[in-house]
Design a protein around this motif. Structure first.
Motif, PDB file in Angstrom:
ATOM      1  N   ASN A 130      16.477  -2.491   3.892  1.00 55.50           N
ATOM      2  CA  ASN A 130      15.467  -2.453   4.946  1.00 55.50           C
ATOM      3  C   ASN A 130      14.407  -1.421   4.589  1.00 55.50           C
ATOM      4  N   ALA A 131      13.147  -1.717   4.931  1.00 56.71           N
ATOM      5  CA  ALA A 131      12.076  -0.780   4.617  1.00 56.71           C
ATOM      6  C   ALA A 131      10.910  -0.942   5.568  1.00 56.71           C
ATOM      7  N   ASP A 132      10.240   0.165   5.843  1.00 53.61           N
ATOM      8  CA  ASP A 132       8.971   0.169   6.559  1.00 53.61           C
ATOM      9  C   ASP A 132       7.864   0.198   5.521  1.00 53.61           C
ATOM     10  N   VAL A 133       6.996  -0.829   5.536  1.00 50.88           N
ATOM     11  CA  VAL A 133       5.996  -1.007   4.495  1.00 50.88           C
ATOM     12  C   VAL A 133       4.635  -1.274   5.114  1.00 50.88           C
ATOM     13  N   ALA A 134       3.607  -0.579   4.621  1.00 45.43           N
ATOM     14  CA  ALA A 134       2.220  -0.869   4.953  1.00 45.43           C
ATOM     15  C   ALA A 134       1.605  -1.640   3.795  1.00 45.43           C
ATOM     16  N   ILE A 135       0.985  -2.785   4.079  1.00 43.25           N
ATOM     17  CA  ILE A 135       0.373  -3.595   3.034  1.00 43.25           C
ATOM     18  C   ILE A 135      -1.090  -3.220   2.852  1.00 43.25           C
TER      19      ILE A 135
ATOM     20  N   ALA B  58      23.121   4.007   5.209  1.00 44.02           N
ATOM     21  CA  ALA B  58      22.396   5.163   4.701  1.00 44.02           C
ATOM     22  C   ALA B  58      20.910   4.953   4.896  1.00 44.02           C
ATOM     23  N   HIS B  59      20.185   6.052   5.005  1.00 49.27           N
ATOM     24  CA  HIS B  59      18.761   6.024   5.300  1.00 49.27           C
ATOM     25  C   HIS B  59      18.081   7.140   4.536  1.00 49.27           C
ATOM     26  N   ILE B  60      16.863   6.881   4.050  1.00 50.60           N
ATOM     27  CA  ILE B  60      16.121   7.907   3.330  1.00 50.60           C
ATOM     28  C   ILE B  60      14.648   7.832   3.712  1.00 50.60           C
ATOM     29  N   THR B  61      14.060   8.980   4.012  1.00 52.24           N
ATOM     30  CA  THR B  61      12.652   9.037   4.390  1.00 52.24           C
ATOM     31  C   THR B  61      11.777   9.104   3.150  1.00 52.24           C
ATOM     32  N   SER B  62      10.464   9.029   3.355  1.00 48.34           N
ATOM     33  CA  SER B  62       9.530   9.106   2.242  1.00 48.34           C
ATOM     34  C   SER B  62       9.568  10.466   1.553  1.00 48.34           C
ATOM     35  N   SER B  63      10.003  11.498   2.265  1.00 44.96           N
ATOM     36  CA  SER B  63      10.105  12.834   1.691  1.00 44.96           C
ATOM     37  C   SER B  63      11.461  13.114   1.057  1.00 44.96           C
ATOM     38  N   GLY B  64      12.392  12.164   1.151  1.00 47.11           N
ATOM     39  CA  GLY B  64      13.687  12.317   0.514  1.00 47.11           C
ATOM     40  C   GLY B  64      14.810  12.785   1.414  1.00 47.11           C
ATOM     41  N   THR B  65      14.571  12.948   2.699  1.00 47.53           N
ATOM     42  CA  THR B  65      15.626  13.326   3.626  1.00 47.53           C
ATOM     43  C   THR B  65      16.578  12.164   3.841  1.00 47.53           C
TER      44      THR B  65
ATOM     45  N   PHE C 222       0.823  -1.195   0.000  1.00 44.37           N
ATOM     46  CA  PHE C 222       0.000   0.000   0.000  1.00 44.37           C
ATOM     47  C   PHE C 222       0.864   1.254   0.000  1.00 44.37           C
ATOM     48  N   SER C 223       1.879   1.273   0.859  1.00 40.20           N
ATOM     49  CA  SER C 223       2.745   2.434   0.948  1.00 40.20           C
ATOM     50  C   SER C 223       4.083   2.025   1.560  1.00 40.20           C
ATOM     51  N   ILE C 224       5.164   2.619   1.061  1.00 39.25           N
ATOM     52  CA  ILE C 224       6.490   2.423   1.614  1.00 39.25           C
ATOM     53  C   ILE C 224       6.938   3.713   2.271  1.00 39.25           C
ATOM     54  N   TYR C 225       7.401   3.605   3.498  1.00 40.27           N
ATOM     55  CA  TYR C 225       7.852   4.775   4.245  1.00 40.27           C
ATOM     56  C   TYR C 225       9.374   4.862   4.173  1.00 40.27           C
ATOM     57  N   ALA C 226      10.064   4.842   5.294  1.00 37.36           N
ATOM     58  CA  ALA C 226      11.510   4.967   5.271  1.00 37.36           C
ATOM     59  C   ALA C 226      12.168   3.719   4.682  1.00 37.36           C
ATOM     60  N   MET C 227      13.312   3.911   4.022  1.00 32.70           N
ATOM     61  CA  MET C 227      14.097   2.816   3.471  1.00 32.70           C
ATOM     62  C   MET C 227      15.561   3.062   3.827  1.00 32.70           C
ATOM     63  N   GLY C 228      16.327   1.985   3.902  1.00 32.60           N
ATOM     64  CA  GLY C 228      17.725   2.149   4.254  1.00 32.60           C
ATOM     65  C   GLY C 228      18.581   0.976   3.837  1.00 32.60           C
ATOM     66  N   TRP C 229      19.887   1.197   3.921  1.00 34.63           N
ATOM     67  CA  TRP C 229      20.882   0.170   3.659  1.00 34.63           C
ATOM     68  C   TRP C 229      21.721  -0.045   4.914  1.00 34.63           C
ATOM     69  N   TYR C 230      21.928  -1.309   5.266  1.00 36.93           N
ATOM     70  CA  TYR C 230      22.765  -1.710   6.381  1.00 36.93           C
ATOM     71  C   TYR C 230      23.848  -2.643   5.870  1.00 36.93           C
ATOM     72  N   ARG C 231      24.906  -2.826   6.645  1.00 32.66           N
ATOM     73  CA  ARG C 231      25.940  -3.778   6.273  1.00 32.66           C
ATOM     74  C   ARG C 231      26.414  -4.537   7.504  1.00 32.66           C
ATOM     75  N   GLN C 232      26.972  -5.720   7.256  1.00 29.97           N
ATOM     76  CA  GLN C 232      27.422  -6.575   8.340  1.00 29.97           C
ATOM     77  C   GLN C 232      28.641  -7.379   7.910  1.00 29.97           C
ATOM     78  N   THR C 233      29.636  -7.439   8.788  1.00 26.98           N
ATOM     79  CA  THR C 233      30.821  -8.258   8.598  1.00 26.98           C
ATOM     80  C   THR C 233      30.909  -9.250   9.747  1.00 26.98           C
ATOM     81  N   PRO C 234      31.665 -10.353   9.583  1.00 26.97           N
ATOM     82  CA  PRO C 234      31.760 -11.345  10.662  1.00 26.97           C
ATOM     83  C   PRO C 234      32.234 -10.740  11.974  1.00 26.97           C
ATOM     84  N   GLY C 235      31.534 -11.071  13.059  1.00 30.34           N
ATOM     85  CA  GLY C 235      31.896 -10.588  14.375  1.00 30.34           C
ATOM     86  C   GLY C 235      31.422  -9.183  14.699  1.00 30.34           C
ATOM     87  N   LYS C 236      30.742  -8.543  13.771  1.00 30.25           N
ATOM     88  CA  LYS C 236      30.264  -7.183  13.982  1.00 30.25           C
ATOM     89  C   LYS C 236      28.738  -7.146  13.909  1.00 30.25           C
TER      90      LYS C 236
END
Length: 121
Positions: A96-101, A49-56, A29-43
């Motif tokens: 990663n994303a916040d999504v309303a179905i 990075a992160h972006i809101t629905s308004s582009g911030t 139905f609608s996607i709100y904030a979206m982002g990218w995360y990363r992970q390495t072994p042991g961390k």
């Protein structure tokens, strides 16, 4: 009900560039904030990075000036342009994303399966 699929990872030399994509699909139905995360072994998984629905946008200090996050709402897609890559940027990158179905007005949080980025000579 919602799937996030990353693409664009791979092996690059130091100083090279990659563009990651993450496409959302399902009964969206609608996607709100979206982002990218990363992970390495042991961390612990960390925000890149992160972006809101308004582009911030918001970035980790270590990637400011080199990485750019953007989104195409018509395609339900978020991107991460990575330039001047360094070996320490090697990690699995997750979308990663916040999504309303449809028929549900409370958003939920979703993760992609991850895509490997390796920076090595």
């Amino acid at each position: 009900q919602v799937q996030l699929v990353e693409s664009g990872g791979g092996l690059v030399q130091p100083g090279g560039s990659l563009r990651l994509s993450c496409a959302a699909s399902g009964s969206i139905f609608s996607i709100y904030a979206m982002g990218w995360y990363r992970q390495t072994p042991g961390k612990q998984r960390e925000l890149v990075a992160h972006i809101t629905s308004s582009g911030t946008t918001n970035y980790a200090d270590s990637v400011k000036g080199r990485f750019t996050i953007s989104r195409d709402n018509a395609k339900n897609t978020v991107y991460l342009q990575m330039n001047s890559l360094k070996p320490e940027n090697t990690a699995v990158y997750y979308c990663n994303a916040d999504v309303a179905i449809e028929r549900l007005w409370v958003p939920d949080n979703y993760w992609g399966q991850g895509t490997q980025v390796t920076v090595s000579s």
